[in-house]
Design an enzyme around this catalytic site. Structure first.
Site, PDB file in Angstrom:
ATOM      1  N   TRP A 127       0.858  -1.193   0.000  1.00 59.03           N
ATOM      2  CA  TRP A 127       0.000   0.000   0.000  1.00 59.03           C
ATOM      3  C   TRP A 127       0.890   1.238   0.000  1.00 59.03           C
ATOM      4  O   TRP A 127       1.797   1.360   0.833  1.00 59.03           O
ATOM      5  CB  TRP A 127      -0.873  -0.041   1.256  1.00 59.03           C
ATOM      6  CG  TRP A 127      -1.838   1.078   1.423  1.00 59.03           C
ATOM      7  CD1 TRP A 127      -2.673   1.601   0.498  1.00 59.03           C
ATOM      8  CD2 TRP A 127      -2.088   1.803   2.648  1.00 59.03           C
ATOM      9  NE1 TRP A 127      -3.440   2.607   1.047  1.00 59.03           N
ATOM     10  CE2 TRP A 127      -3.092   2.751   2.358  1.00 59.03           C
ATOM     11  CE3 TRP A 127      -1.582   1.734   3.934  1.00 59.03           C
ATOM     12  CZ2 TRP A 127      -3.586   3.631   3.316  1.00 59.03           C
ATOM     13  CZ3 TRP A 127      -2.065   2.596   4.892  1.00 59.03           C
ATOM     14  CH2 TRP A 127      -3.064   3.534   4.584  1.00 59.03           C
ATOM     15  N   ASP A 208      -0.593  -5.535   9.240  1.00 60.01           N
ATOM     16  CA  ASP A 208      -1.627  -4.595   8.832  1.00 60.01           C
ATOM     17  C   ASP A 208      -2.860  -5.421   8.472  1.00 60.01           C
ATOM     18  O   ASP A 208      -2.881  -6.120   7.451  1.00 60.01           O
ATOM     19  CB  ASP A 208      -1.144  -3.773   7.639  1.00 60.01           C
ATOM     20  CG  ASP A 208      -2.136  -2.667   7.257  1.00 60.01           C
ATOM     21  OD1 ASP A 208      -3.272  -2.664   7.783  1.00 60.01           O
ATOM     22  OD2 ASP A 208      -1.779  -1.820   6.420  1.00 60.01           O
ATOM     23  N   ALA A 210      -6.374  -4.846   7.558  1.00 59.50           N
ATOM     24  CA  ALA A 210      -7.377  -3.845   7.163  1.00 59.50           C
ATOM     25  C   ALA A 210      -8.657  -4.465   6.622  1.00 59.50           C
ATOM     26  O   ALA A 210      -9.656  -3.753   6.483  1.00 59.50           O
ATOM     27  CB  ALA A 210      -6.783  -2.910   6.109  1.00 59.50           C
ATOM     28  N   LYS A 243     -13.538  -1.064   6.716  1.00 60.35           N
ATOM     29  CA  LYS A 243     -14.106  -1.916   5.678  1.00 60.35           C
ATOM     30  C   LYS A 243     -15.113  -2.904   6.239  1.00 60.35           C
ATOM     31  O   LYS A 243     -16.260  -2.960   5.784  1.00 60.35           O
ATOM     32  CB  LYS A 243     -12.990  -2.668   4.949  1.00 60.35           C
ATOM     33  CG  LYS A 243     -12.294  -1.863   3.864  1.00 60.35           C
ATOM     34  CD  LYS A 243     -11.345  -0.845   4.426  1.00 60.35           C
ATOM     35  CE  LYS A 243     -10.590  -0.099   3.340  1.00 60.35           C
ATOM     36  NZ  LYS A 243      -9.664   0.898   3.913  1.00 60.35           N
TER      37      LYS A 243
END
Length: 394
Positions: A127, A208, A210, A243
């Protein structure tokens, strides 16, 4: 003073959003910005979130501050979701953050305080905000090979080779699931090999997470993170609720830190509170409160899990439909990887010039490295995209 400021490079995704809005073509398709959209193009408020908000409106009696690290109940609820109900609470420090990006930023700040000389190792690709924040903080960074451009899968042997060169005390940033931008994920046996390499080298994992629930399901998507947490004495986990709870604008995230013992846990917890104080004092509570309510109420949680599964299955169907449409139209299975990837993103394998043709000739917007957001599609636009891909020679 302000005249001394230097222009900053525009964020590519935000710039793409601006281009899309300015495009007056009726059939334009946005596959750039990383948000989930339903078949009508709307990012809806989840039913469980609406119900929790109504309950909160009725019950809330104050808007005063909570705590520098946020409500401990939120950290506990997220730890249970990510690490399972038997998570090692005596070793766990937690802090609510301003979204998942805030959790990454606070994790990097924590690393810089603990070991200013640490190098942060990033997957290639990753990212774009990962290297950007690291550079801004003046920290060292390096990359490990991750994505095989030919197979569109994980270049696992190369990844393990690179991780074997990581120095003790360095940090390895791993995507917990639904790798952004490629959609190519590690298998559980591969996670076990990664854990063994990190244990051998003395590196610290920063995970991470997400997109838990967007890939293979809530439990499966957390399996790699849980394996790492069980295997290593120190683990950092930056998680986002944007999300899987659909609360993007509430900016709800958490940083979890597993320490080797209770004493280090207490030191870490105090440092997390200190870092929050330096950056924004008290973290936002509204989204965190909703998440805590949903995870703690059996009926709300069941409703949320059901809707999240609907979202996940929708993305899987879109992947399968796009792969099948491309196979039927091209006579080739070279896009079969789209059905194998998980989460919102995949890399199509197009050149920047081909991506520009998609935009200019077909009104289809994606990031220049050909990362497309599967969740930006629907039944009508899947065949449109498939034909445009072939028309542009991809």
């Amino acid at each position: 003073m302000l005249a001394n400021l230097k222009p900053q490079a525009a964020d590519k995704i935000l710039a793409l959003m601006g281009q899309f809005k300015a495009d007056d073509r009726a059939g334009k398709i946005d596959l750039g910005v990383g948000v989930y959209k339903d078949a009508s193009g709307l990012t809806p408020v989840m039913r469980a979130v609406k119900s929790a908000e109504q309950l909160l409106w009725q019950a809330e009696t104050t808007k005063t501050y909570v705590a520098l690290a946020g409500d401990p109940a939120f950290g506990a609820a997220m730890a249970g979701l990510i690490l399972g109900p038997d998570y090692p609470g005596a070793r766990l420090a937690a802090a609510a953050t301003v979204g998942g990006t805030g959790a990454i930023r606070q994790a990097l700040e924590l690393i810089r305080l603990a070991n200013p000389e640490a190098t942060v190792w990033l997957s290639d690709p990753t990212w774009p905000n990962h290297p950007s924040i690291i550079s801004y903080l003046g920290m060292k960074q390096a990359t490990y090979r991750y994505f095989d451009a030919e197979t569109r899968g994980v270049a696992f042997a190369a990844m393990i080779e690179d991780l074997g060169r990581v120095a003790p005390g360095d940090v390895v940033l791993l995507h917990g699931c639904c790798h952004n931008p490629t959609g190519a994920n590690l298998t559980l046996p591969e996670w076990a090999e990664v854990a063994a390499v990190l244990e051998r080298t003395g590196a610290i994992p920063l995970i991470d997470l997400a997109y838990q629930g967007f890939g293979d399901g809530l439990e499966a998507d957390a399996a790699g993170t849980r394996l790492i947490a069980e295997a290593l004495p120190e683990v950092l986990i930056a998680a986002s609720c944007s999300k899987n709870f659909g609360i993007y604008r509430e900016r709800t995230g958490v940083l979890l830190a597993l320490a080797p013992d209770t004493g280090v846990r207490d030191l870490t917890q105090g440092t997390l509170a200190f870092l929050n104080r330096q950056n924004y004092s008290f973290p936002p509570d509204h989204g965190a409160r909703l998440v805590t309510m949903i995870l703690g109420d059996p009926a709300l949680r069941a409703e949320w899990e059901s809707e999240l599964e609907e979202v996940r299955q929708t993305m899987l169907r879109l992947r399968e439909d796009l792969a099948r449409e491309l196979r039927d139209r091209s006579g080739s299975d070279r896009f079969g990887f789209l059905a194998q990837h998980r989460g919102m993103f995949s890399r199509l394998g197009a050149t920047p010039e081909q991506v520009e043709r998609l935009r200019a000739e077909h009104g289809i917007y994606m990031v220049s490295d050909s990362r497309l957001n599967i969740a930006g599609l629907n039944a009508r636009t899947v065949p449109v995209l498939a034909q445009a891909i072939l028309d542009c020679g991809i």
